[in-house]
Design an enzyme around this catalytic site. Structure first.
Site, short mmCIF file in Angstrom:
data_model
loop_
_atom_site.label_atom_id
_atom_site.label_comp_id
_atom_site.label_asym_id
_atom_site.label_seq_id
_atom_site.Cartn_x
_atom_site.Cartn_y
_atom_site.Cartn_z
N ARG A 30 10.70 9.91 -3.45
CA ARG A 30 9.29 10.57 -3.51
C ARG A 30 8.09 9.47 -4.55
NH1 ARG A 30 10.95 15.54 -2.52
NH2 ARG A 30 12.83 15.87 -3.21
N ASP A 31 6.95 10.18 -3.71
CA ASP A 31 5.99 9.27 -3.69
C ASP A 31 5.30 9.29 -5.46
OD1 ASP A 31 3.43 7.66 -2.06
OD2 ASP A 31 2.49 8.10 -4.00
N ASN A 88 -0.13 3.81 7.00
CA ASN A 88 -1.50 2.99 7.12
C ASN A 88 -1.03 1.39 6.93
OD1 ASN A 88 -2.60 5.34 5.66
ND2 ASN A 88 -1.44 4.62 3.99
N VAL A 97 0.73 -1.46 -0.48
CA VAL A 97 2.87 -1.52 -0.03
C VAL A 97 2.71 -2.65 0.76
CG1 VAL A 97 4.51 -1.61 -1.35
CG2 VAL A 97 3.03 -0.61 -2.45
N HIS A 101 6.22 1.11 5.71
CA HIS A 101 6.67 2.80 5.09
C HIS A 101 5.72 3.83 6.29
CE1 HIS A 101 3.85 1.04 2.38
NE2 HIS A 101 2.73 2.31 2.51
N HIS A 103 4.44 8.26 5.37
CA HIS A 103 4.16 8.78 4.09
C HIS A 103 4.63 10.03 5.55
CE1 HIS A 103 1.49 6.38 1.65
NE2 HIS A 103 1.59 5.79 2.95
P1 5GP Z 1 0.02 3.06 1.02
O1 5GP Z 1 -1.23 2.73 0.20
O2 5GP Z 1 0.79 1.33 0.99
O3 5GP Z 1 0.26 3.52 2.26
O4 5GP Z 1 0.85 3.81 -0.09
C1 5GP Z 1 1.55 3.00 -0.83
C2 5GP Z 1 2.27 4.10 -1.35
O5 5GP Z 1 3.41 3.60 -2.53
C3 5GP Z 1 1.45 5.40 -2.27
O6 5GP Z 1 0.80 6.08 -1.93
C4 5GP Z 1 1.96 4.61 -3.59
O7 5GP Z 1 1.51 5.81 -4.34
C5 5GP Z 1 3.93 4.89 -3.99
N1 5GP Z 1 3.67 3.80 -4.29
C6 5GP Z 1 3.38 2.30 -5.08
N2 5GP Z 1 4.11 2.25 -6.03
C7 5GP Z 1 5.05 2.85 -6.10
C8 5GP Z 1 6.56 2.88 -6.92
O8 5GP Z 1 6.50 1.88 -8.31
N3 5GP Z 1 7.52 3.87 -7.21
C9 5GP Z 1 6.67 4.73 -5.78
N4 5GP Z 1 7.75 5.77 -5.57
N5 5GP Z 1 5.78 5.01 -5.06
C10 5GP Z 1 5.29 3.82 -5.61
#
Ligand code: 5GP
Length: 115
Positions: A30-31, A88, A97, A101, A103
């Site tokens: 889970r996010d 993304n 990150v 991944h 979503h």
């Molecule tokens: P991005 O913006 O790279 O597509 O998505 C990264 C996602 O990772 C974000 O939605 C963010 O909330 C999530 N995220 C970042 N750090 C952590 C973490 O430590 N644990 C979890 N479960 N999600 C994270």
């Protein structure tokens, strides 16, 4: 490059996460900052930084990533009403990150992308 990402630390267990699905090749959790009532991230264990870094060698992995996401979406009860996948890519794409991944977001009516 090669600095360990948050998701590598989640995979190793160094950072805790709420597991939704796990197998030899993928992990879903889970996010931590959900953008929808259901917001799950599916990641390959292989540390591909971004989707455009995938090579021919990763073709089957990318296919299986979608199939695993489909399985998770069904498991989360999202498949009947519908949901959204987002990948993304890079800074302007909103990627924060740098470990590939997808979503999975759902559990409510999602607005139009241009809304
Ligand atoms: P991005 O913006 O790279 O597509 O998505 C990264 C996602 O990772 C974000 O939605 C963010 O909330 C999530 N995220 C970042 N750090 C952590 C973490 O430590 N644990 C979890 N479960 N999600 C994270």
């Amino acid at each position: 490059m090669s600095e360990e990402t948050i998701f590598a630390k989640i995979l190793s267990g160094e950072i805790p996460s709420t597991k939704v699905y796990s197998d030899d090749e993928f992990y879903a959790f889970r996010d931590v900052n959900p953008a929808a009532p259901t917001h799950v991230l599916v990641i390959p264990r292989k540390p591909i930084a971004k989707v455009t870094d995938a090579t021919e060698e990763d073709a089957a992995l990318l296919g299986r990533l979608i199939l695993v996401a489909n399985k998770v979406a069904r498991q989360e009860g999202l498949d009947k009403q519908g949901f959204r996948y987002v990948i993304n890519c890079g800074k302007d794409g909103g990627q924060t990150v740098f470990h590939l991944h997808i979503h999975i977001m759902g559990g409510q009516v999602l607005g139009p992308l241009n809304g």
